[in-house]
Design a protein around this motif. Structure first.
Motif, PDB file in Angstrom:
ATOM      1  N   GLU A  61       0.833  -1.196   0.000  1.00 30.72           N
ATOM      2  CA  GLU A  61       0.000   0.000   0.000  1.00 30.72           C
ATOM      3  C   GLU A  61       0.873   1.254   0.000  1.00 30.72           C
ATOM      4  O   GLU A  61       0.551   2.232  -0.651  1.00 30.72           O
ATOM      5  CB  GLU A  61      -0.908  -0.018   1.216  1.00 30.72           C
ATOM      6  CG  GLU A  61      -1.814   1.181   1.289  1.00 30.72           C
ATOM      7  CD  GLU A  61      -2.703   1.141   2.500  1.00 30.72           C
ATOM      8  OE1 GLU A  61      -3.106   2.219   2.945  1.00 30.72           O
ATOM      9  OE2 GLU A  61      -2.985   0.043   2.998  1.00 30.72           O
ATOM     10  N   GLN A  62       1.993   1.198   0.711  1.00 32.87           N
ATOM     11  CA  GLN A  62       2.875   2.357   0.759  1.00 32.87           C
ATOM     12  C   GLN A  62       3.515   2.612  -0.603  1.00 32.87           C
ATOM     13  O   GLN A  62       3.743   3.741  -0.975  1.00 32.87           O
ATOM     14  CB  GLN A  62       3.972   2.159   1.798  1.00 32.87           C
ATOM     15  CG  GLN A  62       3.465   2.252   3.219  1.00 32.87           C
ATOM     16  CD  GLN A  62       4.583   2.125   4.216  1.00 32.87           C
ATOM     17  OE1 GLN A  62       5.688   1.727   3.872  1.00 32.87           O
ATOM     18  NE2 GLN A  62       4.292   2.450   5.451  1.00 32.87           N
ATOM     19  N   ALA A  63       3.818   1.572  -1.354  1.00 34.35           N
ATOM     20  CA  ALA A  63       4.459   1.735  -2.655  1.00 34.35           C
ATOM     21  C   ALA A  63       3.518   2.385  -3.659  1.00 34.35           C
ATOM     22  O   ALA A  63       3.958   2.883  -4.680  1.00 34.35           O
ATOM     23  CB  ALA A  63       4.928   0.385  -3.174  1.00 34.35           C
ATOM     24  N   ALA A  64       2.227   2.387  -3.368  1.00 35.76           N
ATOM     25  CA  ALA A  64       1.262   2.937  -4.307  1.00 35.76           C
ATOM     26  C   ALA A  64       0.924   4.394  -4.013  1.00 35.76           C
ATOM     27  O   ALA A  64       0.057   4.953  -4.646  1.00 35.76           O
ATOM     28  CB  ALA A  64      -0.008   2.102  -4.277  1.00 35.76           C
ATOM     29  N   ARG A  65       1.602   5.018  -3.056  1.00 39.55           N
ATOM     30  CA  ARG A  65       1.284   6.397  -2.682  1.00 39.55           C
ATOM     31  C   ARG A  65       2.482   7.301  -2.949  1.00 39.55           C
ATOM     32  O   ARG A  65       3.612   6.971  -2.629  1.00 39.55           O
ATOM     33  CB  ARG A  65       0.923   6.451  -1.195  1.00 39.55           C
ATOM     34  CG  ARG A  65       0.508   7.823  -0.738  1.00 39.55           C
ATOM     35  CD  ARG A  65       0.096   7.822   0.709  1.00 39.55           C
ATOM     36  NE  ARG A  65      -1.050   6.943   0.904  1.00 39.55           N
ATOM     37  CZ  ARG A  65      -1.301   6.299   2.036  1.00 39.55           C
ATOM     38  NH1 ARG A  65      -0.510   6.430   3.057  1.00 39.55           N
ATOM     39  NH2 ARG A  65      -2.354   5.526   2.135  1.00 39.55           N
ATOM     40  N   LEU A  66       2.197   8.464  -3.547  1.00 42.29           N
ATOM     41  CA  LEU A  66       3.219   9.478  -3.786  1.00 42.29           C
ATOM     42  C   LEU A  66       2.822  10.765  -3.076  1.00 42.29           C
ATOM     43  O   LEU A  66       1.649  10.986  -2.796  1.00 42.29           O
ATOM     44  CB  LEU A  66       3.356   9.766  -5.284  1.00 42.29           C
ATOM     45  CG  LEU A  66       3.842   8.648  -6.180  1.00 42.29           C
ATOM     46  CD1 LEU A  66       3.778   9.076  -7.627  1.00 42.29           C
ATOM     47  CD2 LEU A  66       5.251   8.251  -5.810  1.00 42.29           C
ATOM     48  N   ASN A 115       8.000   8.903  -2.289  1.00 50.52           N
ATOM     49  CA  ASN A 115       7.091   7.784  -2.094  1.00 50.52           C
ATOM     50  C   ASN A 115       6.538   7.807  -0.671  1.00 50.52           C
ATOM     51  O   ASN A 115       6.837   8.712   0.113  1.00 50.52           O
ATOM     52  CB  ASN A 115       7.783   6.458  -2.432  1.00 50.52           C
ATOM     53  CG  ASN A 115       9.008   6.210  -1.581  1.00 50.52           C
ATOM     54  OD1 ASN A 115       9.196   6.806  -0.522  1.00 50.52           O
ATOM     55  ND2 ASN A 115       9.861   5.330  -2.058  1.00 50.52           N
ATOM     56  N   ALA A 116       5.761   6.811  -0.302  1.00 49.39           N
ATOM     57  CA  ALA A 116       5.087   6.812   0.999  1.00 49.39           C
ATOM     58  C   ALA A 116       6.049   6.666   2.164  1.00 49.39           C
ATOM     59  O   ALA A 116       5.734   7.056   3.277  1.00 49.39           O
ATOM     60  CB  ALA A 116       4.051   5.705   1.044  1.00 49.39           C
ATOM     61  N   SER A 117       7.228   6.129   1.934  1.00 45.45           N
ATOM     62  CA  SER A 117       8.195   6.001   3.019  1.00 45.45           C
ATOM     63  C   SER A 117       9.115   7.210   3.114  1.00 45.45           C
ATOM     64  O   SER A 117      10.027   7.227   3.924  1.00 45.45           O
ATOM     65  CB  SER A 117       8.999   4.709   2.880  1.00 45.45           C
ATOM     66  OG  SER A 117       9.509   4.585   1.590  1.00 45.45           O
ATOM     67  N   CYS A 134      -4.347  12.982   4.600  1.00 44.77           N
ATOM     68  CA  CYS A 134      -3.497  14.149   4.335  1.00 44.77           C
ATOM     69  C   CYS A 134      -2.482  14.385   5.445  1.00 44.77           C
ATOM     70  O   CYS A 134      -1.473  15.056   5.226  1.00 44.77           O
ATOM     71  CB  CYS A 134      -4.356  15.390   4.129  1.00 44.77           C
ATOM     72  SG  CYS A 134      -5.141  15.416   2.509  1.00 44.77           S
ATOM     73  N   LYS A 135      -2.719  13.833   6.610  1.00 42.27           N
ATOM     74  CA  LYS A 135      -1.747  13.953   7.704  1.00 42.27           C
ATOM     75  C   LYS A 135      -0.472  13.163   7.410  1.00 42.27           C
ATOM     76  O   LYS A 135       0.554  13.385   8.033  1.00 42.27           O
ATOM     77  CB  LYS A 135      -2.357  13.490   9.017  1.00 42.27           C
ATOM     78  CG  LYS A 135      -3.415  14.446   9.543  1.00 42.27           C
ATOM     79  CD  LYS A 135      -3.990  13.954  10.849  1.00 42.27           C
ATOM     80  CE  LYS A 135      -5.081  14.890  11.331  1.00 42.27           C
ATOM     81  NZ  LYS A 135      -5.698  14.406  12.572  1.00 42.27           N
ATOM     82  N   GLN A 136      -0.532  12.248   6.445  1.00 39.77           N
ATOM     83  CA  GLN A 136       0.656  11.483   6.059  1.00 39.77           C
ATOM     84  C   GLN A 136       1.670  12.317   5.284  1.00 39.77           C
ATOM     85  O   GLN A 136       2.781  11.873   5.034  1.00 39.77           O
ATOM     86  CB  GLN A 136       0.239  10.265   5.230  1.00 39.77           C
ATOM     87  CG  GLN A 136      -0.578   9.263   5.994  1.00 39.77           C
ATOM     88  CD  GLN A 136       0.196   8.677   7.154  1.00 39.77           C
ATOM     89  OE1 GLN A 136       1.350   8.272   7.014  1.00 39.77           O
ATOM     90  NE2 GLN A 136      -0.435   8.645   8.309  1.00 39.77           N
ATOM     91  N   ARG A 137       1.284  13.544   4.922  1.00 39.35           N
ATOM     92  CA  ARG A 137       2.191  14.428   4.190  1.00 39.35           C
ATOM     93  C   ARG A 137       3.389  14.852   5.021  1.00 39.35           C
ATOM     94  O   ARG A 137       4.342  15.416   4.508  1.00 39.35           O
ATOM     95  CB  ARG A 137       1.451  15.674   3.714  1.00 39.35           C
ATOM     96  CG  ARG A 137       0.529  15.428   2.560  1.00 39.35           C
ATOM     97  CD  ARG A 137       0.048  16.706   1.921  1.00 39.35           C
ATOM     98  NE  ARG A 137       1.164  17.515   1.490  1.00 39.35           N
ATOM     99  CZ  ARG A 137       1.578  18.623   2.118  1.00 39.35           C
ATOM    100  NH1 ARG A 137       0.989  19.045   3.196  1.00 39.35           N
ATOM    101  NH2 ARG A 137       2.582  19.301   1.660  1.00 39.35           N
ATOM    102  N   HIS A 138       3.363  14.573   6.323  1.00 36.82           N
ATOM    103  CA  HIS A 138       4.500  14.951   7.149  1.00 36.82           C
ATOM    104  C   HIS A 138       5.781  14.249   6.694  1.00 36.82           C
ATOM    105  O   HIS A 138       6.879  14.739   6.920  1.00 36.82           O
ATOM    106  CB  HIS A 138       4.226  14.638   8.629  1.00 36.82           C
ATOM    107  CG  HIS A 138       4.325  13.192   8.979  1.00 36.82           C
ATOM    108  ND1 HIS A 138       3.292  12.319   8.754  1.00 36.82           N
ATOM    109  CD2 HIS A 138       5.335  12.470   9.506  1.00 36.82           C
ATOM    110  CE1 HIS A 138       3.659  11.111   9.147  1.00 36.82           C
ATOM    111  NE2 HIS A 138       4.893  11.177   9.605  1.00 36.82           N
ATOM    112  N   LYS A 139       5.639  13.137   5.989  1.00 38.94           N
ATOM    113  CA  LYS A 139       6.821  12.392   5.538  1.00 38.94           C
ATOM    114  C   LYS A 139       7.611  13.173   4.494  1.00 38.94           C
ATOM    115  O   LYS A 139       8.836  13.137   4.480  1.00 38.94           O
ATOM    116  CB  LYS A 139       6.409  11.030   5.004  1.00 38.94           C
ATOM    117  CG  LYS A 139       5.857  10.147   6.105  1.00 38.94           C
ATOM    118  CD  LYS A 139       5.402   8.820   5.585  1.00 38.94           C
ATOM    119  CE  LYS A 139       4.812   8.003   6.716  1.00 38.94           C
ATOM    120  NZ  LYS A 139       4.246   6.750   6.241  1.00 38.94           N
TER     121      LYS A 139
END
Length: 168
Positions: free
Chosen positions: A3-8, A49-51, A124-129
């Motif tokens: 799932e993480q690999a599918a998010r930019l 990427n997501a990581s 959208c809180k995941q944008r902190h990465k």
């Protein structure tokens, strides 16, 4: 992990340009230095990427909008299921371009938008990465304080810092 690999994620902070780097600005030799209210700046548009590992960069002038950086990076976007961005990337043409690449835009709508856009606040809180990624890049003094006159030299330093910090 799949799932993480599918998010930019995409964002573009400004990097302060020092006096030595801006000395040839009057001659028009360095278009990647822009004048804004706070002084001279460059803007680093990046996709990660997501990581939090960077996948694409574009260096522009400090006054350049997020739309123009997104247009340049659009062709180099890797395959993904969704793209997280801030309100600066809320444009119909950008949303349509992402949809044509089968990427779901997760972008909050601008306050001036007539028809509100639904978005997931928790996602959208995941944008902190991506913000952490920029923080780690600016830990390198050469990136945080741009003294390089040449755009190629400065961009090469950004790429080296990204490789050492995230991939080695």
């Amino acid at each position: 992990l799949r799932e993480q690999a599918a998010r930019l994620m995409i964002d573009a902070p400004r990097l302060k340009v020092r006096r030595t780097a801006a000395s040839l600005l009057k001659k028009g030799a360095f278009p990647m230095i822009g004048r804004i209210k706070g002084g001279l700046n460059s803007k680093l548009h990046a996709v990660c990427n997501a990581s939090g590992q960077p996948t694409a960069f574009h260096l522009g002038g400090g006054q350049v909008s997020d739309y123009k950086g997104a247009a340049v990076l659009l062709a180099s976007l890797p395959q993904a299921r969704e793209l997280l961005a801030d309100r600066g990337y809320d444009a119909d043409w950008f949303r349509n371009a992402l949809s044509s690449k089968r990427i779901t835009p997760r972008i909050p709508g601008r306050h001036s938008r007539k028809a509100p856009v639904a978005y997931d606040k928790e996602l959208c809180k995941q944008r902190h990465k991506i913000e952490i990624m920029f923080g780690r890049l600016t830990d390198w003094r050469r990136i945080a304080t741009r003294y390089d006159r040449c755009v190629h030299t400065f961009f090469s330093a950004i790429c080296i810092a990204a490789i050492v910090t995230f991939y080695i």
